[in-house]
Structure formats: structure tokens, C-alpha cells
Write a protein that holds these residues in place. Structure first.
Motif, PDB file in Angstrom:
ATOM      1  N   LYS A  86       0.831  -1.210   0.000  1.00 17.53           N
ATOM      2  CA  LYS A  86       0.000   0.000   0.000  1.00 17.53           C
ATOM      3  C   LYS A  86       0.865   1.260   0.000  1.00 17.53           C
ATOM      4  O   LYS A  86       0.636   2.186  -0.780  1.00 17.53           O
ATOM      5  N   GLN A  87       1.880   1.277   0.841  1.00 21.69           N
ATOM      6  CA  GLN A  87       2.722   2.465   0.949  1.00 21.69           C
ATOM      7  C   GLN A  87       3.512   2.726  -0.324  1.00 21.69           C
ATOM      8  O   GLN A  87       3.828   3.877  -0.643  1.00 21.69           O
ATOM      9  N   ASN A  88       3.839   1.680  -1.051  1.00 20.94           N
ATOM     10  CA  ASN A  88       4.666   1.834  -2.246  1.00 20.94           C
ATOM     11  C   ASN A  88       3.870   1.844  -3.544  1.00 20.94           C
ATOM     12  O   ASN A  88       4.456   1.855  -4.632  1.00 20.94           O
ATOM     13  N   SER A  89       2.561   1.838  -3.442  1.00 19.97           N
ATOM     14  CA  SER A  89       1.717   1.824  -4.636  1.00 19.97           C
ATOM     15  C   SER A  89       1.265   3.216  -5.054  1.00 19.97           C
ATOM     16  O   SER A  89       0.733   3.389  -6.142  1.00 19.97           O
ATOM     17  N   VAL A  90       1.442   4.189  -4.198  1.00 11.59           N
ATOM     18  CA  VAL A  90       1.043   5.553  -4.537  1.00 11.59           C
ATOM     19  C   VAL A  90       2.291   6.419  -4.654  1.00 11.59           C
ATOM     20  O   VAL A  90       3.232   6.304  -3.869  1.00 11.59           O
ATOM     21  N   ALA A  91       2.313   7.252  -5.666  1.00 11.79           N
ATOM     22  CA  ALA A  91       3.493   8.061  -5.958  1.00 11.79           C
ATOM     23  C   ALA A  91       3.456   9.385  -5.215  1.00 11.79           C
ATOM     24  O   ALA A  91       2.410  10.010  -5.092  1.00 11.79           O
ATOM     25  N   SER A  92       4.609   9.808  -4.752  1.00  8.14           N
ATOM     26  CA  SER A  92       4.744  11.161  -4.222  1.00  8.14           C
ATOM     27  C   SER A  92       4.852  12.118  -5.405  1.00  8.14           C
ATOM     28  O   SER A  92       5.470  11.797  -6.422  1.00  8.14           O
ATOM     29  N   ASP A  93       4.237  13.268  -5.283  1.00  2.00           N
ATOM     30  CA  ASP A  93       4.229  14.252  -6.364  1.00  2.00           C
ATOM     31  C   ASP A  93       5.221  15.382  -6.029  1.00  2.00           C
ATOM     32  O   ASP A  93       4.920  16.250  -5.211  1.00  2.00           O
ATOM     33  N   PRO A  94       6.408  15.363  -6.646  1.00  2.00           N
ATOM     34  CA  PRO A  94       7.435  16.360  -6.303  1.00  2.00           C
ATOM     35  C   PRO A  94       6.969  17.799  -6.503  1.00  2.00           C
ATOM     36  O   PRO A  94       7.293  18.676  -5.700  1.00  2.00           O
ATOM     37  N   LYS A  95       6.215  18.046  -7.559  1.00  2.41           N
ATOM     38  CA  LYS A  95       5.723  19.403  -7.817  1.00  2.41           C
ATOM     39  C   LYS A  95       4.859  19.891  -6.662  1.00  2.41           C
ATOM     40  O   LYS A  95       5.025  21.002  -6.143  1.00  2.41           O
ATOM     41  N   ARG A  96       3.902  19.072  -6.265  1.00  2.87           N
ATOM     42  CA  ARG A  96       3.012  19.469  -5.171  1.00  2.87           C
ATOM     43  C   ARG A  96       3.779  19.589  -3.859  1.00  2.87           C
ATOM     44  O   ARG A  96       3.489  20.467  -3.046  1.00  2.87           O
ATOM     45  N   GLU A  97       4.731  18.703  -3.646  1.00  2.00           N
ATOM     46  CA  GLU A  97       5.505  18.749  -2.418  1.00  2.00           C
ATOM     47  C   GLU A  97       6.298  20.057  -2.320  1.00  2.00           C
ATOM     48  O   GLU A  97       6.556  20.551  -1.230  1.00  2.00           O
ATOM     49  N   ASN A  98       6.659  20.619  -3.469  1.00  2.00           N
ATOM     50  CA  ASN A  98       7.410  21.877  -3.489  1.00  2.00           C
ATOM     51  C   ASN A  98       6.502  23.099  -3.574  1.00  2.00           C
ATOM     52  O   ASN A  98       6.981  24.228  -3.719  1.00  2.00           O
ATOM     53  N   GLY A  99       5.189  22.858  -3.512  1.00  2.00           N
ATOM     54  CA  GLY A  99       4.242  23.966  -3.569  1.00  2.00           C
ATOM     55  C   GLY A  99       3.960  24.473  -4.963  1.00  2.00           C
ATOM     56  O   GLY A  99       3.385  25.550  -5.134  1.00  2.00           O
ATOM     57  N   ASP A 100       4.370  23.700  -5.988  1.00  2.00           N
ATOM     58  CA  ASP A 100       4.140  24.085  -7.380  1.00  2.00           C
ATOM     59  C   ASP A 100       2.926  23.362  -7.942  1.00  2.00           C
ATOM     60  O   ASP A 100       2.486  22.342  -7.412  1.00  2.00           O
ATOM     61  N   LYS A 101       2.419  23.865  -9.047  1.00  2.00           N
ATOM     62  CA  LYS A 101       1.280  23.260  -9.718  1.00  2.00           C
ATOM     63  C   LYS A 101       1.778  22.358 -10.850  1.00  2.00           C
ATOM     64  O   LYS A 101       2.447  22.836 -11.769  1.00  2.00           O
TER      65      LYS A 101
END
Length: 277
Positions: free
Chosen positions: A59-74
Motif C-alpha cells: 500500500k505504501q509503495n503503490s502511490v506516488a509522491s508528487d514532487p511538484k506538489r511537495e514543493n508547492g508548485d502546480k
């Protein structure tokens, strides 16, 4: 008979949690399953197999982190996996559960579950499903798009090269391509009733037995309530629906209220991250 519907969707906590939970389940689904025989085998070889721990890791490895959103970008709409996947979630939900029972489809494997790139939106059919009818099988070919563009219809409906209209018209006109994608889909299905039904469609499509199956060109379009116009947003899928016959067009517009698309996707992303911790 063609269908064109619009649904207002109130974006609030319960909605976000419901679809974030669905998303995680679809992204982490184990289609082969884990049966008692496998558990006994794991125990016998002493590999320290713990089912609950394994499922949590999956479960933890099936969803991707979104670098843009993590940096406050769109993120760019063309690379925004959460925006795209939310559109697919709503579209499959509509065809499986929202419409009347006589029009519903079984969608055994979700495109979200087998997205070929972990960090990009899916390609190919956004949904494949089927409905058994008295003397044939009705196959669903689904396309989902998301747009907050002010134009009516937005360009994702019938102007872009990968718009709903151009994609579905290609599916209508190129049986070989549809057959190829259905065959690839068939290979992923476990040996059960779903496999047998899709296998029958593949054989009949190859043999040209068009009396044995129908095709529904399913469409889902997510819109902001501030820019949606149900008299125009179905675009050529409605005005040129005759081009898809003998198939049928089923097009649903999902209009977010309370929140914009960008706000909704951000809430969805944050809830997904919270639920996989």
C-alpha cells in the motif's frame, strides 16, 4: 440509445475520503490473491512471511509522491497523475455503480491498478468493462478527461489530438487496435468468468462476428461548476454521435461544486498521503 448526463458533485470531506480510499485499494490490489496454500508454503520455507506487513508495504509503495506538489508548485495537467486518476476513478464509479443497474458494467481490472508508468498518467483505454446481455456482450471502452478550461466544450473533448472525440473515433474506426488492447487486457485477467467473457469477445471480434458483441463508447469529463455548460460540453460526442453507431455513446459530466478542480485534487492528494502512512 445514446446517453448524456451531468452530475453535480459536492466536494466535502466524506467525498474526498471515499475516493482516496478507493484509489489506494485500486493501486495496491493483488489480483492473484494470497490463498491458504501460499501462506502454508511461506511458513514451511521459513521466510518470515507476514501478510499484514506485506500488505502495508504494498500500500505504501503503490502511490506516488508528487514532487511538484511537495514543493508547492502546480503540476502540468498532462503530467498530473492525481488529476488524471481522479477523473478515471469517477468514470469507473459512474459506469459500475452510479447508473441504473441495466446499464452498469463490470470492470474487473482498473487502469489505475496497472498504470504502466508509476509517475505519469495512464495511457490507452481508461476503462475496459463488459455487460452480459441476452444474446451478446456489451463492451465498455472508457475515456476520462479533466478540464477547468473556460472554453465550451474544453479542448480535451474534441480539439486535442488525444481528445475524447478523436480517441473514441479512432476506437470506432480501428477494430484491429481495439482487438490488440483487449487481448493485452485479457492476459492480465485471472482464469475466471471475466476471462471467459472477454476471451469470447476477442474471438468474435477477430472472426468478424459483430452480432455477438456491442461497444459502448464511455466518456467521463470532470468540470468546475464555474465553467461547465451542459448544452455545449458534450461537444462532437453528442453532435456527431451517429458516427459511433452501431455502438452507443454514454457521456457523463461530473461538475465539482464547493471547490475547484485544482483545490479538489490537492485535497485528494493530501488525503491519499495521510491514509497510506
Amino acid at each position: 440509445m445514446h446517453h448524456f448526463d451531468k452530475f453535480d458533485i459536492r466536494v466535502y470531506d466524506r467525498f474526498i475520503e471515499k475516493f482516496a480510499d478507493r484509489y489506494i485499494k485500486q493501486r495496491s490490489e493483488l489480483f492473484g490473491g494470497i490463498n491458504e496454500e501460499l501462506l502454508e508454503l511461506a511458513e514451511s520455507v521459513g521466510c518470515g512471511f507476514d501478510l499484514n506487513s506485506l500488505l502495508q508495504i504494498v500500500k505504501q509503495n503503490s502511490v506516488a509522491s508528487d514532487p511538484k506538489r511537495e514543493n508547492g508548485d502546480k503540476p502540468s495537467p498532462f503530467k498530473d497523475i492525481y488529476r488524471s486518476d481522479l477523473g478515471e476513478l469517477l468514470t469507473t464509479y459512474y459506469f459500475e455503480e452510479k447508473i441504473s443497474e441495466d446499464r452498469r458494467f463490470l470492470i474487473p481490472i482498473k487502469n489505475i491498478s496497472y498504470r504502466e508508468r508509476f509517475d505519469l498518467p495512464g495511457r490507452g483505454f481508461d476503462a475496459i468493462g463488459y455487460r452480459n446481455e441476452p444474446d451478446k456482450v456489451n463492451v465498455l471502452i472508457g475515456e476520462a478527461k479533466v478540464s477547468s478550461q473556460k472554453a465550451n466544450p474544453p479542448h480535451v473533448v474534441d480539439k486535442h489530438d488525444d481528445s475524447i472525440y478523436k480517441s473514441q473515433k479512432s476506437h470506432h474506426d480501428d477494430t484491429g487496435m481495439v482487438l490488440q488492447r483487449l487481448t493485452d487486457y485479457l492476459r492480465r485477467l485471472p482464469s475466471n468468468n471475466h476471462f471467459l467473457v472477454i476471451a469470447g469477445v476477442v474471438i468474435n471480434m477477430k472472426q468478424g462476428n459483430t452480432d455477438k458483441y456491442d461497444i459502448t463508447y464511455g466518456c467521463g469529463l470532470v468540470r468546475d461548476y464555474k465553467c461547465v455548460d451542459e448544452t455545449k460540453d458534450f461537444g462532437k460526442m453528442r453532435s456527431l454521435s451517429h458516427e459511433f453507431e452501431p455502438g452507443m455513446v454514454d457521456f457523463a459530466i461530473f461538475s465539482f461544486t464547493e471547490k475547484t478542480i485544482d483545490e479538489t485534487v490537492e485535497l485528494f492528494y493530501q488525503k491519499v498521503k495521510e491514509l497510506v502512512r
